[in-house]
Every structure is written in C-alpha cells, then in structure tokens.
Design an enzyme around this catalytic site. Structure first.
Site, PDB file in Angstrom:
ATOM      1  N   PRO A 152       0.778  -1.241   0.000  1.00 14.77           N
ATOM      2  CG  PRO A 152       0.031  -0.919   2.190  1.00 14.77           C
ATOM      3  CD  PRO A 152       0.760  -1.902   1.307  1.00 14.77           C
ATOM      4  CB  CYS A 153       3.210   2.748  -2.396  1.00 14.66           C
ATOM      5  SG  CYS A 153       2.383   2.499  -3.973  1.00 14.66           S
TER       6      CYS A 153
END
Length: 162
Positions: free
Chosen positions: A123-124
């Site tokens: 989850p950047c």
C-alpha cells in the site's frame, strides 16, 4: 528463468494487470488497455483477482497473497515496511525512514515507494507528505485519493497522519 503469467481485472480505477508465477504475485499495475489473459492462469493470480475484487467491494482489508516484487535490497525493506501500514491509515515518508532507523533516507524511501511494482496490495498509496498532502503516485494522484477515501469510508477512519 521462471515463467510469468498475466490476467486482468476491471475495477473502479480502470484496468489492473496482475502478473506472477505459479507461486507468487510479482506485479499489479494500472494499464490503459486490457490485454489478453495468459492461456493458463495460475491459482494465485485468480486468488489475487478475487482478493482485489473483495477489496474494491469493501469486504477485504488485508491481503493473504505470496508476493515476490523485484527490486533492490533497500526497496524490498521499504516495501515490507509499507505492508505494516494499517488499512484506513496513512503515514509519512519521514516516518518510514525513522522506522527503518535511517532518518536521512527520506528521499530514498520516496524513490522506493514510487517504484513499488505491486499496487494496492503493497500500500504505497498510504504514504503522504508530512503536512498531510497527497504526493506522487504512479497510478495518478486521483487514484491515490480514491484509494484513501475508499479505505476511510470502509474502515470508519479518516485517513490522516496522526
């Protein structure tokens, strides 16, 4: 060399291409056009499609997939740290650098974040600037905003830094 397979998923943000081997997911990326699925789509790619669909439906907050993103040792460390950011929450690049016990690596953390080959699952999109503003996202800032709002709406949290 391991054989790679691909499949596609239409989602609220456009088309996603899912790439992997028989055992690992190696890429999830936004693409302009849907391609052709591989002749034989391994179970893990089908599982990835199912889990992403559940995520978009607001039913999944954690992924259970075996991942194998290709990158440098530092990128691998950053991507591993990204997976610790809880659903519906955000953090800052500087916070990640401090958690890695390398406070001077803020820019390197940002570069690793930008090169994340497995969108959404790693989850950047949950990493924002210290002042709470949205900053770069390979899929486009509008997608980053949508993902954060989606997670905020389905978690009951308002994703902010603190």
């Amino acid at each position: 060399m391991k054989k790679h397979f691909s499949t596609y998923l239409g989602c609220p943000l456009g088309e996603l291409e899912i790439v992997g081997t028989n055992k690992f997911i190696t890429e999830v990326k936004f693409v302009m056009d849907r391609g052709e699925d591989s002749d034989k789509v391994p179970e893990i790619l089908r599982q990835c499609k199912d889990e992403l669909q559940e995520y978009f439906e607001g039913k999944r907050k954690e992924f259970t997939l075996n991942l194998s993103p290709e990158g440098t040792a530092f990128q691998q460390i950053v991507w591993s740290e990204l997976r610790n950011i809880p659903y519906g929450e955000t953090t800052a690049y500087r916070t990640i650098a401090i958690q890695l016990k390398n406070p001077g690596s803020v820019r390197a953390v940002g570069h690793a974040n930008a090169r994340n080959p497995i969108a959404i699952i790693i989850p950047c999109h949950r990493v924002i600037s210290e002042d709470g503003k949205l900053t770069g996202y390979a899929g486009g800032l509008w997608r980053k905003q949508w993902l954060l709002e989606h997670e905020g709406n389905t978690s009951g949290k308002n994703p902010t830094l603190f």
